[in-house]
Design a protein around this motif. Structure first.
Motif, PDB file in Angstrom:
ATOM      1  N   LEU A   1     -40.572  16.704  21.127  1.00  0.00           N
ATOM      2  CA  LEU A   1     -39.572  16.802  22.184  1.00  0.00           C
ATOM      3  C   LEU A   1     -38.480  15.768  21.956  1.00  0.00           C
ATOM      4  O   LEU A   1     -38.753  14.569  21.863  1.00  0.00           O
TER       5      LEU A   1
ATOM      6  N   HIS B   1     -44.187  20.684  16.969  1.00  0.00           N
ATOM      7  CA  HIS B   1     -42.853  20.400  17.487  1.00  0.00           C
ATOM      8  C   HIS B   1     -42.868  19.071  18.241  1.00  0.00           C
ATOM      9  O   HIS B   1     -43.880  18.688  18.825  1.00  0.00           O
TER      10      HIS B   1
ATOM     11  N   LEU C   1     -44.254  26.935  23.917  1.00  0.00           N
ATOM     12  CA  LEU C   1     -43.960  25.529  24.173  1.00  0.00           C
ATOM     13  C   LEU C   1     -43.599  25.338  25.641  1.00  0.00           C
ATOM     14  O   LEU C   1     -43.030  26.237  26.269  1.00  0.00           O
TER      15      LEU C   1
ATOM     16  N   ARG D   1     -34.692  19.546  23.884  1.00  0.00           N
ATOM     17  CA  ARG D   1     -35.164  20.714  23.141  1.00  0.00           C
ATOM     18  C   ARG D   1     -36.378  20.319  22.315  1.00  0.00           C
ATOM     19  O   ARG D   1     -36.608  19.142  22.027  1.00  0.00           O
ATOM     20  N   TRP D   2     -37.161  21.340  21.947  1.00  0.00           N
ATOM     21  CA  TRP D   2     -38.271  21.146  21.032  1.00  0.00           C
ATOM     22  C   TRP D   2     -37.766  21.334  19.605  1.00  0.00           C
ATOM     23  O   TRP D   2     -37.078  22.312  19.312  1.00  0.00           O
TER      24      TRP D   2
END
Length: 371
Positions: free
Chosen positions: A242, A240, A325, A338-339
């Protein structure tokens, strides 16, 4: 006026000479397609059995430099050709790779291989066609295996000037389309743009242009054109990255890498860490972030920002994989963070060149998105 109309008729006139090439390739952004572009394509149709038009900046978020999506541009281009010519044309989307020529060249080669007509008796004769200008010779240097075909440049037509006329105001745009556009644009393109002016996408770009005009006016009295320096953080964990979601123009509603302008007495890494702390409230101690730093690079594509000449120093943080996360604390009045899974990244949802910054650090190929 008569001379302009004669030129327009000549540029739109189909050609039927015997072709020499199996395939000619024409690369452009076509923002928007104009009569200069058509002159090149008509010459290509005259010289080749098949013409592949690679439409660059595909899957880019709408911006003042790239207002129209690939589907809109390919439809505009198709509207300028009769059925016989259209049967020999392929309009193919081409994703930019701003900071990696090898990735871009590989994508061009692959698309030409996939769309060029096969010839079992011999190797196909393929060429790269373009107007005579400096950038064409640059492209040619990247494809020495193909022949080059130069077409005289149509004077007095500039896509950037056309865009400037279209995004000053709806009234000015319609006036331009009603009066002068016949000298620059084919009828189908004029009709498409007239419809676009009634869209929400046009309204947002018009708002962005007005904000940029105010932004530039603030620097109008500077003795030299200003060069801005910004920082961005590429924070990756467990597949993921950011991202934040921009709350205002330019790029309202798009995802972006956390970052911003540096303060006058601040080192670049300190500015990046401050932005992560202030904008996204990333719940990771600063020593851990510094220990996770894997690379930093300057991104300096001249057109990367519509706000002016802006250099971005980006820092790549590879956090240790964890099942959870890191938490992000909402910032009142700030951009929402958000990721985002790497598999869900799409260039047309990211601000400016941020997709290509991520691509450069992580080695994402152009085939990462659908084509």
């Amino acid at each position: 006026m008569t001379q302009s109309l004669e030129r327009r008729e000549q540029l739109l006139e189909p050609q039927h000479d015997t072709p020499d090439f199996d395939c000619l390739v024409f690369i452009g952004r076509f923002q928007p397609p104009h009569l200069g572009h058509l002159a090149v394509i008509h010459q290509a149709l005259k010289c080749a059995r098949k013409v592949i038009v690679l439409v660059g900046s595909a899957w880019q978020a709408r911006s003042l430099r790239n207002p129209w999506r690939f589907e809109e541009r390919s439809q505009m281009l198709r509207s300028a050709f009769d059925s016989e010519s259209a049967s020999r044309l392929e309009f193919v989307p081409l994703l930019d790779a701003l900071y990696n020529n090898d990735v871009w060249v590989s994508d061009v080669q692959r698309k030409v291989r996939d769309f060029a007509p096969p010839n079992l008796a011999r190797l196909p004769r393929i060429g790269l066609i373009g107007a005579r200008r400096g950038q064409s010779s640059y492209y040619l240097s990247l494809f020495p295996q193909w022949e080059s075909v130069s077409v005289p440049m149509v004077e007095g037509i500039s896509a950037s000037q056309i865009r400037e006329r279209l995004f000053r105001s709806p009234a000015a745009a319609l006036d331009y389309l009603d009066t002068n556009a016949s000298h620059d644009l084919p009828p189908g393109v004029v009709a498409s743009i007239q419809g676009f002016i009634d869209s929400e996408a046009y309204r947002l770009l018009l708002e962005e242009q007005q904000l940029l005009d105010q932004y530039r006016a603030a620097w109008a009295q500077a003795p030299y054109p200003p060069i801005f320096v910004t920082v961005n953080a590429v924070v990756v964990q467990s597949g993921h990255v950011l991202l934040t979601k921009r709350r205002s123009s330019p790029g309202k509603g798009l995802h972006a890498l956390p970052g911003g302008f540096i303060n006058p007495h601040e080192r670049l890494l300190d500015a990046c860490l401050r932005e992560l702390r202030e904008r996204v409230r990333l719940k990771i101690p600063e020593p851990v972030l510094k220990g996770s730093l894997r690379a930093q690079r300057m991104f300096d594509e001249p057109h990367r920002s519509s706000r002016g000449r802006t250099l971005a120093e980006a820092f790549y943080f590879a956090l240790r994989p964890e099942q959870q996360l890191p938490q992000l604390k909402p910032v009142k009045g700030g951009d929402q963070a958000r990721w985002v899974a790497l598999a869900d990244l799409e260039p047309d949802s990211l601000f400016e060149d941020h997709f290509f910054i991520i691509q450069d650090f992580l080695g994402l190929p152009t085939g990462f998105v659908g084509s």
